[in-house]
Motif scaffolding. Sequence first.
Motif, PDB file in Angstrom:
ATOM      1  N   PRO A   1      34.562  43.866  41.526  1.00  0.00           N
ATOM      2  CA  PRO A   1      35.239  44.164  40.261  1.00  0.00           C
ATOM      3  C   PRO A   1      36.700  43.761  40.353  1.00  0.00           C
ATOM      4  N   GLU A   2      37.207  43.113  39.348  1.00  0.00           N
ATOM      5  CA  GLU A   2      38.608  42.692  39.324  1.00  0.00           C
ATOM      6  C   GLU A   2      39.279  43.258  38.091  1.00  0.00           C
ATOM      7  N   PRO A   3      40.496  43.593  38.124  1.00  0.00           N
ATOM      8  CA  PRO A   3      41.217  43.921  39.331  1.00  0.00           C
ATOM      9  C   PRO A   3      41.199  45.414  39.597  1.00  0.00           C
ATOM     10  N   LEU A   4      41.382  45.833  40.805  1.00  0.00           N
ATOM     11  CA  LEU A   4      41.696  47.225  41.068  1.00  0.00           C
ATOM     12  C   LEU A   4      43.177  47.388  40.737  1.00  0.00           C
ATOM     13  N   VAL A   5      44.007  46.640  41.381  1.00  0.00           N
ATOM     14  CA  VAL A   5      45.414  46.581  41.017  1.00  0.00           C
ATOM     15  C   VAL A   5      45.807  45.127  40.860  1.00  0.00           C
ATOM     16  N   GLY A   6      45.668  44.340  41.928  1.00  0.00           N
ATOM     17  CA  GLY A   6      46.027  42.939  41.875  1.00  0.00           C
ATOM     18  C   GLY A   6      44.818  42.054  42.054  1.00  0.00           C
ATOM     19  N   LYS A   7      44.927  40.834  41.603  1.00  0.00           N
ATOM     20  CA  LYS A   7      43.835  39.875  41.703  1.00  0.00           C
ATOM     21  C   LYS A   7      43.686  39.396  43.149  1.00  0.00           C
ATOM     22  N   MET A   8      42.437  39.310  43.623  1.00  0.00           N
ATOM     23  CA  MET A   8      42.136  38.830  44.970  1.00  0.00           C
ATOM     24  C   MET A   8      42.189  37.308  44.973  1.00  0.00           C
ATOM     25  N   PRO A   9      42.912  36.692  45.924  1.00  0.00           N
ATOM     26  CA  PRO A   9      42.904  35.229  45.995  1.00  0.00           C
ATOM     27  C   PRO A   9      41.494  34.726  46.332  1.00  0.00           C
ATOM     28  N   ARG A  10      41.093  33.619  45.739  1.00  0.00           N
ATOM     29  CA  ARG A  10      39.760  33.065  45.942  1.00  0.00           C
ATOM     30  C   ARG A  10      39.744  31.821  46.818  1.00  0.00           C
ATOM     31  N   THR A  11      40.923  31.316  47.116  1.00  0.00           N
ATOM     32  CA  THR A  11      41.005  30.142  47.979  1.00  0.00           C
ATOM     33  C   THR A  11      42.411  30.051  48.554  1.00  0.00           C
ATOM     34  N   LEU A  12      42.528  29.376  49.684  1.00  0.00           N
ATOM     35  CA  LEU A  12      43.821  29.111  50.297  1.00  0.00           C
ATOM     36  C   LEU A  12      43.791  27.651  50.721  1.00  0.00           C
ATOM     37  N   ARG A  13      44.543  26.837  50.027  1.00  0.00           N
ATOM     38  CA  ARG A  13      44.530  25.406  50.303  1.00  0.00           C
ATOM     39  C   ARG A  13      45.507  25.064  51.421  1.00  0.00           C
ATOM     40  N   GLY A  14      45.285  23.912  52.002  1.00  0.00           N
ATOM     41  CA  GLY A  14      46.149  23.468  53.087  1.00  0.00           C
ATOM     42  C   GLY A  14      45.405  23.530  54.406  1.00  0.00           C
ATOM     43  N   ASP A  15      45.725  22.621  55.262  1.00  0.00           N
ATOM     44  CA  ASP A  15      45.031  22.514  56.549  1.00  0.00           C
ATOM     45  C   ASP A  15      45.744  23.380  57.588  1.00  0.00           C
ATOM     46  N   LEU A  16      45.806  24.673  57.324  1.00  0.00           N
ATOM     47  CA  LEU A  16      46.499  25.585  58.231  1.00  0.00           C
ATOM     48  C   LEU A  16      45.540  26.120  59.280  1.00  0.00           C
TER      49      LEU A  16
ATOM     50  N   PRO B   1      44.291  29.143  61.792  1.00  0.00           N
ATOM     51  CA  PRO B   1      44.217  30.581  61.509  1.00  0.00           C
ATOM     52  C   PRO B   1      45.490  31.348  61.863  1.00  0.00           C
ATOM     53  N   ASN B   2      46.100  31.025  62.995  1.00  0.00           N
ATOM     54  CA  ASN B   2      47.299  31.761  63.410  1.00  0.00           C
ATOM     55  C   ASN B   2      48.548  31.366  62.617  1.00  0.00           C
ATOM     56  N   GLU B   3      48.447  30.335  61.766  1.00  0.00           N
ATOM     57  CA  GLU B   3      49.580  29.915  60.942  1.00  0.00           C
ATOM     58  C   GLU B   3      49.575  30.567  59.564  1.00  0.00           C
ATOM     59  N   ILE B   4      48.496  31.262  59.217  1.00  0.00           N
ATOM     60  CA  ILE B   4      48.350  31.825  57.874  1.00  0.00           C
ATOM     61  C   ILE B   4      48.937  33.232  57.835  1.00  0.00           C
ATOM     62  N   PRO B   5      49.941  33.448  56.992  1.00  0.00           N
ATOM     63  CA  PRO B   5      50.451  34.814  56.845  1.00  0.00           C
ATOM     64  C   PRO B   5      49.363  35.690  56.222  1.00  0.00           C
ATOM     65  N   PRO B   6      49.024  36.816  56.839  1.00  0.00           N
ATOM     66  CA  PRO B   6      47.940  37.633  56.294  1.00  0.00           C
ATOM     67  C   PRO B   6      48.200  38.124  54.870  1.00  0.00           C
ATOM     68  N   GLU B   7      49.463  38.194  54.464  1.00  0.00           N
ATOM     69  CA  GLU B   7      49.797  38.624  53.106  1.00  0.00           C
ATOM     70  C   GLU B   7      49.223  37.674  52.058  1.00  0.00           C
ATOM     71  N   MET B   8      48.916  36.432  52.451  1.00  0.00           N
ATOM     72  CA  MET B   8      48.341  35.461  51.517  1.00  0.00           C
ATOM     73  C   MET B   8      46.840  35.676  51.324  1.00  0.00           C
ATOM     74  N   LEU B   9      46.226  36.572  52.107  1.00  0.00           N
ATOM     75  CA  LEU B   9      44.775  36.759  52.093  1.00  0.00           C
ATOM     76  C   LEU B   9      44.340  38.062  51.427  1.00  0.00           C
ATOM     77  N   VAL B  10      45.272  38.767  50.801  1.00  0.00           N
ATOM     78  CA  VAL B  10      44.981  40.072  50.199  1.00  0.00           C
ATOM     79  C   VAL B  10      45.345  40.043  48.714  1.00  0.00           C
ATOM     80  N   PRO B  11      44.880  41.022  47.940  1.00  0.00           N
ATOM     81  CA  PRO B  11      45.219  41.061  46.511  1.00  0.00           C
ATOM     82  C   PRO B  11      46.719  41.139  46.269  1.00  0.00           C
ATOM     83  N   GLU B  12      47.126  40.653  45.106  1.00  0.00           N
ATOM     84  CA  GLU B  12      48.529  40.710  44.716  1.00  0.00           C
ATOM     85  C   GLU B  12      49.008  42.154  44.742  1.00  0.00           C
ATOM     86  N   GLY B  13      50.142  42.408  45.368  1.00  0.00           N
ATOM     87  CA  GLY B  13      50.720  43.744  45.417  1.00  0.00           C
ATOM     88  C   GLY B  13      50.198  44.616  46.538  1.00  0.00           C
TER      89      GLY B  13
END
Length: 195
Positions: A11-26, A28-40
Motif C-alpha cells: 500500500p502506498e503511501p504510509l508516509v512517503g513513497k517507496m523508491p522503485r528503482t535506483l539507476r546507475g552502476d553503483l 553495493p557499498n557505494e549506495i547510501p542506504p537513505e536512497m533505498l527507503v521511503p521519502e522521509g
Amino acid sequence: FSPSPEPSPSPEPLVGKMPRTLRGDLEPNEIPPEMLVPEGAAVTGHWFGFTDDGVVILVAWVEPSLDPVQLQLPHGFAVWRRRAAGSPWRPDLIERHDERDGVSGVDASSTDMTGDGSDDALLFVGLGGSGACGRWTLIDLRSLQRTFARKLCDGRVEPGPIGSPGLVISQLVFRAGDAHCCPSARRRTTLTWDG
C-alpha cells in the motif's frame, strides 16, 4: 512475502513513497542506504547478503507518524537486487507496517543458514511487551521464499554455528508461580537444515 522480478505490491503511501528503482552502476557499498527507503524515513539498519546471483542489500527503516499522538511508528524492510552489472537496482521484497501493526522495530542478520552456499536473512519484527515479543522469519535471499517463521516471547532466534546450517532458538521457561524476572530455566533448541 511474494517473490517476483518486479517489486512486491505494498500500500502506498504510509508516509512517503517507496523508491522503485535506483539507476546507475553503483556497487553495493557505494549506495547510501537513505536512497533505498521511503521519502522521509530514517534508516535503522542495513546489511549485505551474498548469493549466487550477486550481492543484495537489506535495509530497515522507521517512518514519521501521520498522527502526532500515536505511540507506534510505521516501520519497514526491503531487499534490493541488481539483476546484472549496469542494470538498475530494484526492491525485490518490500514489507511495510503501519502504526496499527504495533511494530517496535525491525532487525536482521544475514549468513548462510540453509547450507546452499547463498546467504539467507533472519528477520526480526519486534512487537514489544515485557517479553520482547516478535516474529522471526528466515528468508532465502535467492528465491525470497520464507523457510521458517515463529512468533516468540522471552526468547530469540540466532543463526547456527559456522559450518552448521540451521537456527538456534533460546527461550526462557517459566513454571507456575515464576515471576517474569525469574524464569526456572532456559531452553536452547538447535534446528538443523535438512532441505
